[in-house]
Scaffold this active site. Structure first.
Site, mmCIF file in Angstrom:
data_model
loop_
_atom_site.group_PDB
_atom_site.id
_atom_site.type_symbol
_atom_site.label_atom_id
_atom_site.label_comp_id
_atom_site.label_asym_id
_atom_site.label_seq_id
_atom_site.Cartn_x
_atom_site.Cartn_y
_atom_site.Cartn_z
ATOM 1 C CD GLU A 136 -3.134 -1.623 10.611
ATOM 2 O OE1 GLU A 136 -3.681 -1.865 9.519
ATOM 3 O OE2 GLU A 136 -2.685 -0.486 10.902
ATOM 4 C CG MET A 184 -0.054 -3.374 4.884
ATOM 5 S SD MET A 184 -1.008 -1.948 4.343
ATOM 6 C CE MET A 184 -2.193 -2.757 3.285
ATOM 7 C CD GLU A 185 -5.157 -1.880 5.621
ATOM 8 O OE1 GLU A 185 -5.768 -1.223 4.773
ATOM 9 O OE2 GLU A 185 -4.180 -1.434 6.262
ATOM 10 C CD GLU A 199 -2.918 1.151 2.342
ATOM 11 O OE1 GLU A 199 -3.746 2.065 2.375
ATOM 12 O OE2 GLU A 199 -2.854 0.258 3.212
ATOM 13 N N GLY A 247 3.079 2.310 10.542
ATOM 14 C CA GLY A 247 2.883 1.654 11.824
ATOM 15 C C GLY A 247 2.588 0.179 11.643
ATOM 16 C CG HIS A 260 -7.951 -1.449 7.976
ATOM 17 N ND1 HIS A 260 -8.759 -0.538 7.330
ATOM 18 C CD2 HIS A 260 -6.868 -0.736 8.393
ATOM 19 C CE1 HIS A 260 -8.196 0.652 7.351
ATOM 20 N NE2 HIS A 260 -7.053 0.565 7.997
#
Length: 869
Positions: free
Chosen positions: A299, A264-265, A122, A262, A302
């Protein structure tokens, strides 16, 4: 390379899509071969050109339906296929690329983190792995096979469920993963490495058993348990509050040291910055524990708001981020202190987001134009986006909001949606029209409410006249009226709350401001009231109301809304700072109101009523928070007045601070709301006492007997900021004890970077050669360079411009290695208009120098261009 802007208005649905993709990674840090076999579908029968995104890899070959394909054109950013002679609607493309993870310092695409290999896709990282329709509205089912050396990489992870695995004769092994849910390329993830593994499970409300796996670097297993607890807590909360259940057989989290963000989902395989996973009492503070819990939750949430329902295009980023920030804030509020969480969120918004609104980078939560997608990841999109969601919740109530959520998920599950789709779902579920409210998505800037009032003693009526205005911003000169929910309460001078009524009918505490100016009248008010305005900070706005000191002290003492009590204290501090800054600039003596001092001492005396709130009320705003009060910032003046206020309160309440400090006794370290609050208040007392004659001995003793990082670091901070004689010895002791641990040393680097002395810059430059510092690690950079440039107002903005020259050198180096981190660190420079002419000139000079750099990255170019326009 031409740096071309993209516009939201130019969005077109794709002519082609990918339904399924099979990825084969032959993994090696020096030489990774990726074979991507994708099933394409032509959506527009007229289209003869297929343009695929891709760069920063070696392209080896392409086949169409199994045959070598040569009808293409290539440039730095893409591969365009001529499909004039391909008459089928469906076809298969096989593309082979060669990657070198060990040299990829951008930390996007496939890169090496320590001894492991991982991905970050992302927003547009997948195009650094292979040629692809790398856009969020192309959703495909992914199957991934990873082959690598088993001794180096015993764990091979990707999205979805494990479906097969095997060993090879040459010492390599392979694992195959399949994700049954279609997803955009930005949610793809891969991790290979040697880890310690913490395993657990979670039984969903429908009775499905989900395996939970948390991977951390070898030796860190004892620091993984809190993150696992937070994950299970999040899963349960999402079921109970939002009726959303996890959908795969396995949920994995991997902690890596080198990460730009921080966390990532990625679907089923969250990759985390180790900062937001690793914690034990010796290495992590209370603040770290709460941050880990919040980011783990964010996360996980998400999975539905971002993954199952994703964004149609990157201009809609707040659709997933603003909504998910709101959800993680609600989780923290439901499981901890709602008041403290709300106060902390508002402090961050007022300091960082309001500053962004006033900067050249101002933009709405749904921007209209961008050059570099990574620059979309802003506090406006995230935090202000969450405030817009919160206003919807305020207007609709919990029941109405949840009905809208269920409608939104049901209508868009498995699809790429827009911000408009979200609002429509809220309207349809509540049979309400939100036409004016939509303007929050398209208007930038911070609205200001100007409030005047009138009390009619004869008729016992009270009127509030509220006017709204939004100043022109860099991106938008014309502004329109917004729908602003203004939550209020009225108190008499004895602190008794008044009923809100008119014509014998009770009125809502939420006033709906929709016009440029509106008057709200309340009847049966028998004494002039004190208004509590923006209870719970019901809208992300600035407030202009001429409160007297007496009124603010009334609210501080009696308001039922905790946010209002804290905000009253902030306004009292702000008034004292403004008055004293004028005195300082005119060479006059500084002083502090006895009335306010008495009110603060009463708050401290009654700390048992609400320990956490007492701490937040008595905490002076940081210099960077005070700076936001002024159009032109005076760094030296703000520092001098802040220090005076800190010392004055400390000296005059010394006995009470010492009494409270000694009263609070805690047993062994626990992460409970009560213990966190007690530690917070005790350490606040220590921080004030550091500025008195008791400081050196007390701080030294506190550090010596600390059995947890929260207390150790509080002593270090107090010694550093108050410049105590014991400081250097304590810093040296901490360094010697923790130099092997990068995350703990980050705390030490930040302390060094925020020292209030004249020679801090030289000290920071020296520390860049420290054995624990690594220029390529974003955490180290943010701690030392970010700590100095963003949080040391006086040190960075030294009048000779040396701070600006230092940051320029760092940015020039980062432009080559990690433009994304550079783009974050440049923020203090692009806000030059907030400073005096001399500093403005020096900051502009630094920006011009950067703008003349060969091969300037899009990340930096966009911000510099906007700043200099």
């Amino acid at each position: 390379m031409l740096k071309k802007a993209k516009y939201r208005k130019d969005y077109r649905s794709p002519d082609f899509t990918v339904t399924d993709i099979y990825l084969d990674f032959q993994l090696d840090p020096q030489q990774t071969i990726v074979t991507a076999k994708s099933q394409y579908q032509r959506l527009n029968p007229e289209s003869q050109q297929l343009r695929l995104d891709g760069h920063n890899f070696q392209f080896i070959s392409i086949k169409l339906n199994g045959e070598n394909f040569k009808s293409y054109e290539q440039d730095e950013e893409s591969l365009t296929l001529d499909l004039t002679h391909v008459d089928t609607k469906n076809f298969e493309l096989e593309i082979v690329t060669h990657l070198q993870p060990s040299t990829n310092t951008s930390l996007q695409g496939l890169y090496q983190s320590g001894d492991g290999i991982c991905t970050q896709c992302e927003a547009e990282g997948f195009r650094q792995i292979t040629y692809m329709l790398d856009r969020p509205d192309v959703l495909a089912r992914y199957t991934t096979k990873i082959t690598a050396d088993k001794s180096k990489y015993p764990y091979l992870l990707s999205n979805g469920n494990r479906i097969a695995a095997g060993n090879m004769e040459d010492g390599r092994h392979w694992v195959e993963w399949q994700d049954p849910f279609p997803k955009p390329s930005y949610l793809f993830a891969l991790v290979a490495g040697d880890f310690d593994l913490l395993q657990d499970n979670f039984v969903t409300k429908s009775g499905r058993n989900v395996s939970l796996e948390l991977y951390v670097d070898r030796g860190n297993l004892d620091r993984a348990h809190w993150a696992m607890t937070a994950l299970k807590k999040s899963m349960k909360w999402d079921e109970e509050r939002f009726n959303l259940e996890y959908d795969l057989d396995i949920y994995m989290i991997v902690a890596v040291d080198f990460f730009n963000m921080g966390a990532m989902e990625n679907k089923g395989l969250n990759i985390f910055n180790s900062k937001f996973v690793l914690a034990n009492p010796q290495t992590a503070t209370d603040e770290d524990y709460l941050a880990i819990e919040s980011v783990i939750a964010h996360e996980y949430f998400h999975n539905w708001t971002g993954n199952r329902v994703t964004c149609r295009d990157w201009f809609q980023l707040s659709l997933k981020e603003g909504l998910t920030v709101f959800r993680d804030q609600e989780f923290s509020s439901d499981t901890g202190s709602r008041a403290i969480n709300r106060i902390n969120n508002v402090k961050f918004l007022r300091t960082v987001q309001f500053a962004e609104d006033a900067s050249p980078m101002s933009h709405p939560i749904r921007p209209e134009k961008v050059i570099e997608m990574n620059n979309f990841y802003t506090v406006t999109v995230y935090e202000k986006g969450a405030e817009v969601i919160r206003m919807l919740h305020t207007l609709l109530g919990e029941k109405g909001f949840q009905a809208g959520m269920q409608r939104y998920i049901a209508d868009h599950d498995g699809k790429a949606a827009t911000c408009e789709d979200f609002i429509v779902a809220m309207e349809q579920a509540n049979n309400i029209e939100l036409k004016q409210f939509r303007r929050w998505y398209s208007q930038s800037g911070t609205p200001e409410l100007r409030v005047t009032d009138f009390y009619d003693e004869k008729n016992h009526t009270y009127q509030l006249k509220i006017a709204q205005s939004t100043a022109p911003t860099a991106d938008q000169m014309e502004k329109v009226n917004l729908h602003i929910p203004v939550k209020i309460a009225l108190y008499d001078e004895n602190g008794i709350e008044q009923c809100l009524q008119a014509n014998g009918v009770g009125l809502s505490e939420v006033l709906n401001l929709t016009q440029q100016e509106q008057t709200f009248e309340f009847q049966n008010i028998y004494t002039r009231p004190v208004p509590a305005l923006l209870c719970d900070f019901s809208a992300p706005v600035k407030l202009d109301y001429a409160y007297s000191t007496k009124q603010l002290i009334t609210l501080l003492k009696f308001a039922k809304n905790d946010f209002i009590r804290w905000d009253a204290a902030q306004m009292l501090f702000n008034a004292e700072l403004r008055r004293n800054l004028t005195n300082y600039q005119q060479g006059q003596e500084l002083d502090f109101s006895n009335e306010i001092l008495t009110a603060l001492s009463q708050v401290l005396e009654n700390y048992q009523q609400d320990i956490g709130l007492t701490t937040t009320i008595l905490t002076l705003p940081k210099e960077t928070e005070f700076a936001e009060l002024f159009k032109t910032i005076d760094p030296e003046g703000i520092y001098a007045v802040c220090e005076f206020m800190q010392r004055y309160i400390a000296e005059n309440l010394k006995d009470l601070f010492l009494k409270t400090y000694n009263e609070i006794q805690l047993g062994s370290y626990q992460v409970t709301e009560q213990d966190i609050a007690l530690r917070g208040l005790r350490n606040l007392c220590l921080n004030y006492l550091a500025y008195t004659n008791l400081g050196n001995n007390l701080v030294n003793k506190h550090y010596t007997y600390a059995d947890n990082m929260t207390d150790s670091l509080s002593a270090l901070k107090a010694a550093t900021q108050a410049q105590l004689p014991c400081r250097n010895q304590l810093l040296a002791d901490f360094e010697q004890k923790w130099q092997h641990d990068g995350l703990v040393m980050d705390k030490w680097f930040t302390l060094q970077a925020t020292r209030p002395e004249e020679n801090t810059l030289a000290h920071v430059q020296q520390l860049m050669e420290h054995p624990s510092f690594n220029f390529n690690n974003p955490n180290r950079l943010r701690a030392l360079v970010g700590g100095f440039c963003m949080h040391n107002l006086k040190g960075f903005h030294v009048a000779d411009g040396s701070g600006y020259r230092f940051l320029t050198e760092v940015l020039l180096k980062l432009n080559e290695s990690n433009p994304q981190v550079a783009s974050r660190l440049i923020e203090p420079l692009i806000r030059f208009s907030r400073f005096d002419p001399q500093r403005q000139t020096l900051m502009k000079r630094a920006l011009v120098r950067l703008s003349e750099t060969d091969n300037l990255s899009k990340d930096l170019f966009e911000k510099i261009e906007k700043a200099l326009q």
